[in-house]
Design a protein around this motif. Structure first.
Motif, PDB file in Angstrom:
ATOM      1  N   SER A   1      53.034 -81.162  19.047  1.00 48.95           N
ATOM      2  CA  SER A   1      52.586 -82.494  19.470  1.00 48.95           C
ATOM      3  C   SER A   1      52.017 -83.286  18.289  1.00 48.95           C
ATOM      4  O   SER A   1      51.172 -82.782  17.540  1.00 48.95           O
ATOM      5  CB  SER A   1      51.520 -82.339  20.555  1.00 48.95           C
ATOM      6  OG  SER A   1      50.857 -83.576  20.768  1.00 48.95           O
TER       7      SER A   1
ATOM      8  N   GLU B   1      45.001 -86.306  15.515  1.00 52.20           N
ATOM      9  CA  GLU B   1      43.634 -85.806  15.604  1.00 52.20           C
ATOM     10  C   GLU B   1      43.097 -85.422  14.232  1.00 52.20           C
ATOM     11  O   GLU B   1      41.933 -85.682  13.907  1.00 52.20           O
ATOM     12  CB  GLU B   1      43.605 -84.583  16.521  1.00 52.20           C
ATOM     13  CG  GLU B   1      42.231 -84.003  16.687  1.00 52.20           C
ATOM     14  CD  GLU B   1      42.260 -82.762  17.557  1.00 52.20           C
ATOM     15  OE1 GLU B   1      41.603 -82.787  18.607  1.00 52.20           O
ATOM     16  OE2 GLU B   1      42.927 -81.775  17.186  1.00 52.20           O
TER      17      GLU B   1
ATOM     18  N   THR C   1      51.479 -75.991  17.847  1.00 54.34           N
ATOM     19  CA  THR C   1      51.804 -77.151  18.676  1.00 54.34           C
ATOM     20  C   THR C   1      52.656 -78.129  17.886  1.00 54.34           C
ATOM     21  O   THR C   1      52.381 -78.406  16.718  1.00 54.34           O
ATOM     22  CB  THR C   1      50.544 -77.869  19.206  1.00 54.34           C
ATOM     23  OG1 THR C   1      50.968 -79.065  19.909  1.00 54.34           O
ATOM     24  CG2 THR C   1      49.624 -78.296  18.076  1.00 54.34           C
TER      25      THR C   1
ATOM     26  N   ALA D   1      49.998 -85.477  18.604  1.00 50.35           N
ATOM     27  CA  ALA D   1      48.571 -85.675  18.892  1.00 50.35           C
ATOM     28  C   ALA D   1      47.733 -84.798  17.961  1.00 50.35           C
ATOM     29  O   ALA D   1      46.615 -85.161  17.586  1.00 50.35           O
ATOM     30  CB  ALA D   1      48.272 -85.334  20.348  1.00 50.35           C
ATOM     31  N   ALA D   2      48.283 -83.640  17.554  1.00 44.56           N
ATOM     32  CA  ALA D   2      47.576 -82.759  16.626  1.00 44.56           C
ATOM     33  C   ALA D   2      47.471 -83.423  15.250  1.00 44.56           C
ATOM     34  O   ALA D   2      46.434 -83.347  14.594  1.00 44.56           O
ATOM     35  CB  ALA D   2      48.292 -81.420  16.516  1.00 44.56           C
TER      36      ALA D   2
END
Lengths: 504, 504
Positions: A146, A152, A144, A148-149
């Motif tokens: 993203s 996280e 990914t 967001a990874a």
């Protein structure tokens, strides 16, 4: 008859650069790894355990912080034909992950979240505190792009540190982006508008001046903004009076670097605004700042404020293979160094986005991001903070007064074990009773159980509270022990509850 | 400009004979090892973790069941001077223990009880189900000649098997003594009364006939007592009609071997009495039988009857370095083999007394005894018996309906995690919603959480029960999902208890 040769005995030595871990050293690390795995699992990561051995070809030349290729690994050639494969011990957990993902990508979910923990090996000159086998504990999200990874993983890292016992306020996770640094270099050296970013990067790679600038950036901690400016331009006289040649940039070329180094504001917003100035017109730089903004926003929405995770442009070090966000967990409390001087504990984990490691195998773009925790450093930190449970956990020792009654002693011991009490019968030579108590002492035993013929006839045992009586444990006779107030006569039927209350 | 060379990509392959373990394969093994470690710890054993690497010199030539010396290990020469040490990956956990004990004996308690678990490496031709890296899990007591140590390890092995989920009746631990076999050979070949036992043993080592007798003993399972008698004496025609030459013993020479092989009685007492006949006048044999008697008595006193631990003279195999009691844990239930035929599961652990391994280093007698559990076989047995918890343990997946609201999805996810619920936001490309549900399916997720703009405005989410609705998970549209009865609208504030009840 020929005289027998003198037997040459092998040396009993841990190989150089390796070490043995005993008892609590093993179980404390295991307890910490268990807690880390619990958090990783909670975040949806799955365990992966690959073998210690990989082909040299598949490991590649990604040894962190080292320019040498296979010099840093333990390698050997497979037997058989002349052209047997070269094999090597893994030097980290990321290279095997890239191989595993490339190999099994059709069967694995995408994104693939995996955690791994285990030893890695480095064929380096051993030094004090530097070992050639050590533990790593990684979590990565593969497949990914993203951010967001990335966000996280930063959040998970904060949770992990707290789960193992690092309190909030004692750590900070600092986040930067490799693209911002690329943007700063764009500002310094200019860039060809029509060229792809990746090629641009490659072009800069060949520029000596770029390396000189990076090296100078690394000196910021020591020489400050003014010093860096001097070093980037006309040069600087150091404390010893020696003159260090400058890189030869113009003032206006050096300015973006200084802006970058001094960009950390009191809020992420301010830092990002400062960085925008530092990267000037660079689209890569702007892209990197936008990614940092998103990471900051995602983390903020989950309540991870700058007391835990902060945008910090000074995080510029790390592996050459990072391509985007990079992050580092630092412990902020002070410890004493070997000379008794206070110093910050420093980094215990780091990671970032690496988009090219799987591509090596497949040719397809497989973006990935992940973190590696320096297990031994983190354990040292917890020990320094007194966060490791040091309650002595030795077994209750059932002593042997009468060699012929071994079966009775084993029965007493079995009764304790069945109640979940750690216990053992003394199995050395029972002749010298003092040795039995010395043994109990060495094992950190909470209690010794004594039963002579007299006690056996009356269905009782003597329980010696060793925590209470530790100081007398050296050379006392059986008689002295019996007089000792820390010794109690207990009915056999009451032994389990008695020991339980003693341990409570 | 020269045309770029075609890039040669490395192969993404697990090296031959090695394998990768994914998810539950890792955690199930870990859970089993944790349970084993708990029993070992209860028995007073301390953890030891030595490095994977030892010097070849220190490992020695003790590779089990193999006559070859270093052929069976992965070895390489240290760089530097020409005469760099040869290093190797450990092939078991016993050789490193011997080195560790010899090296640290002044600091370690005596007896030293240690357990160790971890991978070992064998440089053998890989085959189906045969790997070059596998786990072992050992417990040893070093520094005591007492057979109480052997008895204790047998008892601990029984407790361990029950702790991991092998029920009583599904296993038996069979105990024998190498000295009894030596006694039988004394009976066959006679022995010089004045000679030390050890030298006697060495003398027999050179006798081809002794090896022939041992090889013939190993055929007892297949050809029975009559067959063995024929093979030991005049020879035997096998099923195919071919004639196998006999070893050439006289009838009276063969008789002790037959007595030995058929000595197992209905009680240990009976077995021991039969063995006494088989060893005849041999003092070593008598000594071995006395040790077995003591082991039997010690175990009986602790309640380990012959339903769990039994004296069994047929346990003759194992490592060449055993010198006294030997023991083997066998699972007695049937499984189906690859052709669907029922067969006994067989051995999962074995060990015994080895009094010479530490002596190699120190020259001093250091008696020791210990057991090694074949971790992978034991795990296979538990799986075959359905004793492994196979509840799907995937995370709750928070799907992404609206890419711009990633922070909201992360917040929902954080709420779940804070309640201890394993959860993650889908981090792949969210465009195709079906892919998100396929991902949840592949992860074994119990539930997917869906929140579009409409739901967000109303402060609710849709919770899709994936255990219930697994069959519809392939290509459904968002609309179809909403109509599905396994989907429930839940207020955001009620999400945690709702998921908790769904998981319960």
């Amino acid at each position: 008859m020929a005289k027998k040769d003198k037997i040459r005995r092998p040396r009993a030595e841990t190989p150089k650069g390796f070490r043995d871990y005993f008892g609590a050293e093993v179980t404390e690390r295991k307890a910490m790894l268990d807690k880390i795995a619990e958090v990783y699992h909670l975040y949806g990561f799955e365990a992966l355990e690959s073998a210690a051995v990989e082909t040299v070809e598949s490991l590649g030349k990604f040894l962190p912080d080292v320019d040498r290729p296979n010099a840093g690994v333990f390698a050997w050639q497979e037997a058989g034909e002349d052209d047997g494969d070269w094999m090597a011990l893994r030097y980290d957990l990321t290279a095997p992950l890239a191989r595993v993902y490339a190999q099994h990508r059709n069967d694995l979910p995408t994104p693939y979240r995996r955690y791994a923990m285990g030893p890695v090996w480095r064929n380096e000159k051993p030094g004090p505190g530097r070992f050639r086998q050590f533990y790593q504990c990684d979590a990565d999200t593969v497949g990914t792009a993203s951010v967001a990874a990335d966000a996280e993983i930063c959040a998970m890292l904060a949770d992990t540190l707290e789960a193992v016992g690092i309190e909030r306020g004692d750590y900070v996770i600092r986040v930067n982006n490799r693209k911002v640094l690329t943007g700063v270099l764009h500002s310094v050296f200019g860039f060809d508008e029509g060229t792809e970013d990746a090629q641009l990067g490659a072009a800069y790679d060949t520029a000596t001046k770029r390396d000189d600038v990076l090296r100078t950036i690394d000196k910021f901690d020591r020489v400050g903004a003014t010093g860096v400016k001097q070093l980037l331009t006309v040069g600087r006289k150091d404390e010893s009076g020696a003159f260090i040649d400058g890189v030869g940039l113009t003032d206006s070329q050096a300015d973006p670097v200084i802006a970058f180094l001094t960009s950390k504001g009191s809020t992420s917003k301010e830092t990002l605004a400062n960085l925008l100035i530092a990267v000037g017109e660079s689209p890569v730089g702007a892209d990197g700042i936008e990614e940092l903004r998103q990471i900051s926003q995602l983390l903020g929405a989950q309540g991870y404020g700058p007391d835990r995770i902060v945008i910090d442009p000074s995080v510029v070090r790390g592996l050459g293979y990072y391509t985007g966000p990079v992050y580092e967990a630092e412990l902020t409390f002070e410890i004493k160094d070997e000379k008794g001087r206070p110093r910050q504990f420093g980094s215990v984990a780091g990671g970032g986005r690496y988009d090219d490691l799987v591509t090596r195998f497949t040719g397809q773009a497989v973006p990935a991001t992940g973190v590696s925790i320096g297990v031994d450093r983190l354990l040292a930190a917890l020990t320094a903070k007194g966060r490791i449970d040091r309650t002595p956990q030795g077994p209750v020792i059932v002593t042997v007064m009468d060699r012929d009654r071994m079966a009775d002693y084993q029965s007493i011991c079995a009764t304790l074990r069945q109640a979940g009490i750690r216990a053992e019968v003394y199995l050395g030579n029972p002749k010298n009773f003092g040795n039995q108590l010395k043994y109990a002492d060495k094992r950190g035993s909470p209690a010794a159980i004594i039963q002579g013929t007299d006690e056996a006839a009356r269905g009782v045992v003597q329980v010696k509270d060793l925590i209470l009586g530790a100081k007398l444990a050296q050379d006392a006779t059986v008689e002295e022990w019996k007089e000792n107030p820390s010794q109690t006569e207990v009915k056999l039927a009451d032994l389990v509850p008695f020991i339980q209350s003693l341990l409570a």
